[in-house]
Design an enzyme around this catalytic site. Structure first.
Site, PDB file in Angstrom:
ATOM      1  N   LYS A  44       0.805  -1.210   0.000  1.00  0.00           N
ATOM      2  CA  LYS A  44       0.000   0.000   0.000  1.00  0.00           C
ATOM      3  C   LYS A  44       0.843   1.268   0.000  1.00  0.00           C
ATOM      4  O   LYS A  44       0.635   2.164  -0.826  1.00  0.00           O
ATOM      5  CB  LYS A  44      -0.907  -0.048   1.225  1.00  0.00           C
ATOM      6  CG  LYS A  44      -1.713   1.161   1.477  1.00  0.00           C
ATOM      7  CD  LYS A  44      -2.289   1.091   2.879  1.00  0.00           C
ATOM      8  CE  LYS A  44      -1.196   1.259   3.897  1.00  0.00           C
ATOM      9  NZ  LYS A  44      -1.730   1.334   5.284  1.00  0.00           N
ATOM     10  N   THR A  45       1.799   1.303   0.920  1.00  0.00           N
ATOM     11  CA  THR A  45       2.634   2.496   1.021  1.00  0.00           C
ATOM     12  C   THR A  45       3.432   2.701  -0.254  1.00  0.00           C
ATOM     13  O   THR A  45       3.640   3.818  -0.722  1.00  0.00           O
ATOM     14  CB  THR A  45       3.586   2.386   2.229  1.00  0.00           C
ATOM     15  OG1 THR A  45       2.819   2.044   3.384  1.00  0.00           O
ATOM     16  CG2 THR A  45       4.303   3.681   2.484  1.00  0.00           C
ATOM     17  N   ASP A 230      -4.597   7.930   3.689  1.00  0.00           N
ATOM     18  CA  ASP A 230      -4.192   6.581   4.072  1.00  0.00           C
ATOM     19  C   ASP A 230      -5.129   6.087   5.179  1.00  0.00           C
ATOM     20  O   ASP A 230      -5.701   6.887   5.910  1.00  0.00           O
ATOM     21  CB  ASP A 230      -2.748   6.666   4.588  1.00  0.00           C
ATOM     22  CG  ASP A 230      -2.121   5.302   4.741  1.00  0.00           C
ATOM     23  OD1 ASP A 230      -2.679   4.332   4.207  1.00  0.00           O
ATOM     24  OD2 ASP A 230      -1.067   5.205   5.390  1.00  0.00           O
ATOM     25  N   GLU A 231      -5.250   4.786   5.339  1.00  0.00           N
ATOM     26  CA  GLU A 231      -6.068   4.197   6.408  1.00  0.00           C
ATOM     27  C   GLU A 231      -7.462   4.812   6.449  1.00  0.00           C
ATOM     28  O   GLU A 231      -7.960   5.200   7.507  1.00  0.00           O
ATOM     29  CB  GLU A 231      -5.393   4.399   7.778  1.00  0.00           C
ATOM     30  CG  GLU A 231      -3.953   3.957   7.856  1.00  0.00           C
ATOM     31  CD  GLU A 231      -3.784   2.454   8.058  1.00  0.00           C
ATOM     32  OE1 GLU A 231      -4.767   1.703   7.868  1.00  0.00           O
ATOM     33  OE2 GLU A 231      -2.662   2.039   8.372  1.00  0.00           O
ATOM     34  N   GLN A 261      -9.185  -4.053   8.332  1.00  0.00           N
ATOM     35  CA  GLN A 261      -8.245  -3.572   9.343  1.00  0.00           C
ATOM     36  C   GLN A 261      -8.774  -2.361  10.092  1.00  0.00           C
ATOM     37  O   GLN A 261      -8.004  -1.599  10.677  1.00  0.00           O
ATOM     38  CB  GLN A 261      -6.896  -3.247   8.696  1.00  0.00           C
ATOM     39  CG  GLN A 261      -6.205  -4.474   8.133  1.00  0.00           C
ATOM     40  CD  GLN A 261      -4.824  -4.142   7.595  1.00  0.00           C
ATOM     41  OE1 GLN A 261      -3.938  -3.725   8.320  1.00  0.00           O
ATOM     42  NE2 GLN A 261      -4.637  -4.332   6.295  1.00  0.00           N
ATOM     43  N   ARG A 612       0.671  -9.187  10.767  1.00  0.00           N
ATOM     44  CA  ARG A 612       1.953  -8.497  10.988  1.00  0.00           C
ATOM     45  C   ARG A 612       3.110  -9.462  10.750  1.00  0.00           C
ATOM     46  O   ARG A 612       4.250  -9.056  10.562  1.00  0.00           O
ATOM     47  CB  ARG A 612       2.084  -7.965  12.429  1.00  0.00           C
ATOM     48  CG  ARG A 612       1.118  -6.886  12.881  1.00  0.00           C
ATOM     49  CD  ARG A 612       0.976  -5.779  11.917  1.00  0.00           C
ATOM     50  NE  ARG A 612      -0.172  -6.017  11.039  1.00  0.00           N
ATOM     51  CZ  ARG A 612      -0.376  -5.386   9.904  1.00  0.00           C
ATOM     52  NH1 ARG A 612       0.474  -4.493   9.475  1.00  0.00           N
ATOM     53  NH2 ARG A 612      -1.434  -5.664   9.158  1.00  0.00           N
TER      54      ARG A 612
END
Length: 760
Positions: A44-45, A230-231, A261, A612
DNA sequence: GACCTGCTGATTTTT
DNA sequence: TCAGCAGGTC
């Protein structure tokens, strides 16, 4: 093909290199609304940064790009990675930051339109609560009937849902709610007159500003041609509204998120924002990133089997080309102490097989769980870092110093004065302060102003008057100095002048000396800040601190195991992950019992935890656990029943599906339990003596990783105390302390993290 | 007004 | 278990 096109291709290569087809689509789609559903570990980043690079490459000035993130850390990472692609010069001007910091920046410029001075204070939850206490006092209400924390939370929720005090009053039915409406109103008035905003105000005031002044709205609509968030699944209604207002002119809005998430509903995050994006922007494109690059096949399968139990979610299929990898290990333990010892022991084993400590993380549901883990890690001489928890900046002595500093910038800030006034004790007690406050209210002036006119405030005793006037004098003197002199040196003298350092020195206990040193370190921090930011003023520094969280500052680059809550772990990844405390009432939290949507949020949190892990995941749960200082029986978490059993390996207990009865050690009496515990224990004790020399090595190693291979005996340089000799290193991680004998300043105790020593 | 002591309630997560 | 606070004492 022309030269131009060739050179374009060349540049494009740079921007599109190493991306998969979906990622390329997302990077290419710069115009118009775009929703990127990005599964865990799907790059994503990477997409966000390359997309920014592409927009710049297409000729847009960097300052027209606004990229909003949830944490400072994410923002920092974004900036760094953009810089890696387009270079520092271009990346520097991109507006990348958290909602709160970017909005604070804008409100410092535009806030006067809403009645705020640029030096407004930002109140955190502590400040909010003490403000409410002050108000309860004024309103003659008791904290028993109106618990300040609860009131704070009600007001915050109302603000996040954009319910102002008038609407709240209209809706209020019970006597309680009607009273809360009054507190809410007084709270708003109080903050405005104190020239202060709480976290929620930073969002709300943006909306107010834009609705009040169309010209300003136009200005920012014009300025920010491209907006990225983002998010997005974690945004609340107020954030949604601001973004919508800003993006309305050009519609170049790109949001990235993963509904699976979403873990901040309790804080007002509204999942509708992402679920209904298409409704808001009918022309929106949707791109799904479904290839996971992070986790092994088994870990992904486990994650998938868990999240699958949630009813409310967007459809997506995460897949990976990574190998299947090891199975997920699930360990049953007698109690939390044994759980911690087992984890520590497994980490030792990993370390012996060549795995670095920094590749390992232990995640838990609540901060309270870190204590037994820390003890066990210390016992096994494993260096660790705690991420989150009590922040350095939230320590009492640091907050007191910050209160003093805020008084310099914002003399209207009564809460800061109240906080600082008796640190050190000045003989201005409750009664006198009450009179001062009363007077301030009647005269409609700030508390600090009443200190100036202390003589006029009649019922106050002479000593308190003198003392108050003196404090006012000090603050005023340094305010004036601040206008003409270097802020770092003014701050240093000012903190010395108010006497808080002297107070801790006089108390002289270990605890007090720690505080003394912490204040020294914050002074050093301030000095460093102004050395690095020559254009900045004190206000910039305070604002940065007000919006900082510990996660932002945690340095995960040293060779230490990371400990943190599952919430803090969002956005991070580790080759080896432990998740502890998979027990009913703990994870899922007891508060989610009987509420499906809350249980689903807990399940998403578990999903975040699982994803994670890159190579290896270990999950633990206990049959008994210390709670409120008592031993309580614990039942295994429902989430463990949900993991696909084809990818799990159970140790010390049985899969709940096969044996729904209690999975304690098959009815074995305590002796067997303690036997097992004993065996773990003996491993530890046995290894202790022979590890004696290893101990120092381990500690020094962890230290050296953090600070350029420093050893005791080294000559070191400190930014403030100059040169000296390192004579002692103790503790590990954030708590690590060093003792240095400086040539000119004698022996000093310091926290390694903040001392920032340089080897000579 | 400062300091001491004994009691109570807390444990979800944080910009 | 323990931190934070109310209430009492000097």
């Amino acid at each position: 093909m022309s030269n131009v096109s060739t050179s374009n291709n060349h540049d494009n290569l740079h921007i599109f290199k190493g991306l998969n087809s979906q990622q390329i689509k997302a990077v290419e789609a710069t115009g118009g609304p775009l929703l990127i559903i990005a599964g865990a570990g799907s790059g994503k980043t990477r997409v966000l940064t390359h997309r920014v690079a592409n927009i710049i490459h297409q000729g847009t000035e960097p300052y027209r790009i606004l990229a909003l993130t949830f944490t400072n850390k994410a923002a920092q990472e974004l900036k760094e990675r953009i810089s890696n692609i387009v270079g520092y010069e271009l990346s520097r001007d991109v507006w990348a930051g958290t909602f709160h910091s970017i909005f604070a920046r804008i409100l410092r410029i535009e806030g006067n339109k809403l009645g705020y001075n640029p030096g407004f204070s930002i109140y955190d939850t502590d400040d909010q609560t003490s403000t409410i206490k002050t108000l309860l006092n004024q309103l003659k209400l008791t904290p028993q009937e109106y618990p300040p924390n609860q009131i704070r939370s009600i007001i915050s929720k109302a603000k996040n849902a954009m319910v102002d005090y008038e609407s709240y009053a209209d809706e209020a039915k019970s006597h309680f709610e009607k009273t809360v409406a009054i507190i809410y109103r007084e709270y708003e008035k109080y903050l405005l007159s104190a020239n202060a905003m709480d976290f929620d105000d930073l969002l709300i005031n943006m909306i107010r500003l834009f609705e009040l002044d169309k010209e300003t709205l136009e200005k920012y609509r014009n300025k920010f041609r491209y907006i990225m968030i983002d998010e997005y699944q974690d945004t609340n209604r107020a954030q949604y509204k601001v973004i919508k207002l800003m993006a309305a002119a050009h519609n170049n809005i790109c949001v990235v998120g993963d509904d699976a998430q979403s873990i901040y509903k309790w804080r007002g995050a509204d999942i509708r924002n992402i679920l209904e994006f298409q409704k808001d922007y009918p022309s929106a494109r949707i791109i799904k990133l479904e290839q996971n690059y992070r986790s092994s096949g088994n870990i992904l399968k486990a994650a998938d089997s868990v999240i699958d139990k949630n009813k409310n979610q967007l459809k997506k299929e995460l897949w990976t080309e990574n190998p299947e990898g090891e199975k997920i290990t699930i360990i049953n333990c007698d109690d939390d102490r044994q759980e911690a010892l087992k984890i520590a022991d497994l980490i030792s084993q990993k370390s012996e097989s060549g795995i670095k400590y920094k590749e390992i993380a232990i995640l838990y549901r609540t901060n309270a769980q870190s204590l037994p883990l820390e003890n066990a890690l210390r016992r096994e001489n494993i260096p660790y870092v705690i991420v989150g928890g009590i922040s350095f900046y939230k320590r009492k002595e640091i907050k007191d110093v910050m209160a003093y500093l805020r008084m310099l910038i914002n003399p209207q800030d009564d809460q800061s004065l109240l906080r600082a006034v008796n640190e050190p004790p000045r003989g201005i007690g409750k009664t006198s302060l009450g009179h001062f406050q009363e007077y301030a209210r009647k005269q409609n002036i700030s508390l600090l102003d009443t200190f100036e006119r202390a003589e006029e405030v009649l019922p106050v005793v002479g000593r308190a008057k003198k003392s108050a006037r003196r404090l006012w004098q000090t603050v005023t003197d340094y305010r004036k100095l601040m206008e003409v002199e270097n802020p770092a040196s003014v701050v240093k003298d000012y903190i010395n002048a108010v006497g808080i350092l002297e107070m801790y020195k006089e108390i002289g206990t270990d605890e007090a000396l720690d505080k003394f040193n912490n204040i020294q370190e914050i002074i050093t921090d301030i000095t460093t800040f102004f050395t690095q930011n020559t254009q900045a003023d004190l206000n910039d520094y305070i604002q940065q601190i007000s919006l900082a969280s510990d996660i932002d500052n945690s340095d995960l680059s040293g060779n230490s195991v990371s400990l943190m809550t599952l919430h803090s772990a969002k956005g991070l990844e580790f080759p080896h992950v432990f998740i502890s405390g998979l027990e009913q009432g703990l994870f899922p939290s007891g508060r989610s019992e009987g509420d499906i949507s809350e249980l689903e949020e807990e399940r998403r949190l578990f999903y975040v935890g699982i994803t994670r892990a890159m190579n290896n995941l270990t999950v633990t749960y206990c049959s008994r656990r210390m709670k409120f200082g008592e031993i309580q029986r614990q039942a295994v978490s429902v989430f463990l029943k949900e993991i696909d059993h084809s990818v799990t390996r159970w140790i010390g207990g049985q899969p709940p599906l096969q044996n729904s009865k209690k999975t304690s050690l098959s009815g074995t009496p305590v002796s067997t339990g303690s036997n097992i515990l004993g065996s773990w224990r003996s491993r530890v004790t046995q290894s202790t003596p022979k590890k004696k020399s290893q101990y120092d090595q381990t500690v020094e190693e962890s230290y050296s990783q953090l600070h350029d291979s420093l050893r005791t005996g080294d000559r070191v340089l400190h930014s403030k105390f100059g040169e000296g000799k390192l004579i002692e290193i103790s503790g590990i991680g954030d708590q690590q302390k060093v003792v240095v004998k400086f040539d000119d300043h004698g022996k000093k105790n310091m926290i390694a993290k903040f001392a920032k020593l340089q080897k000579l």
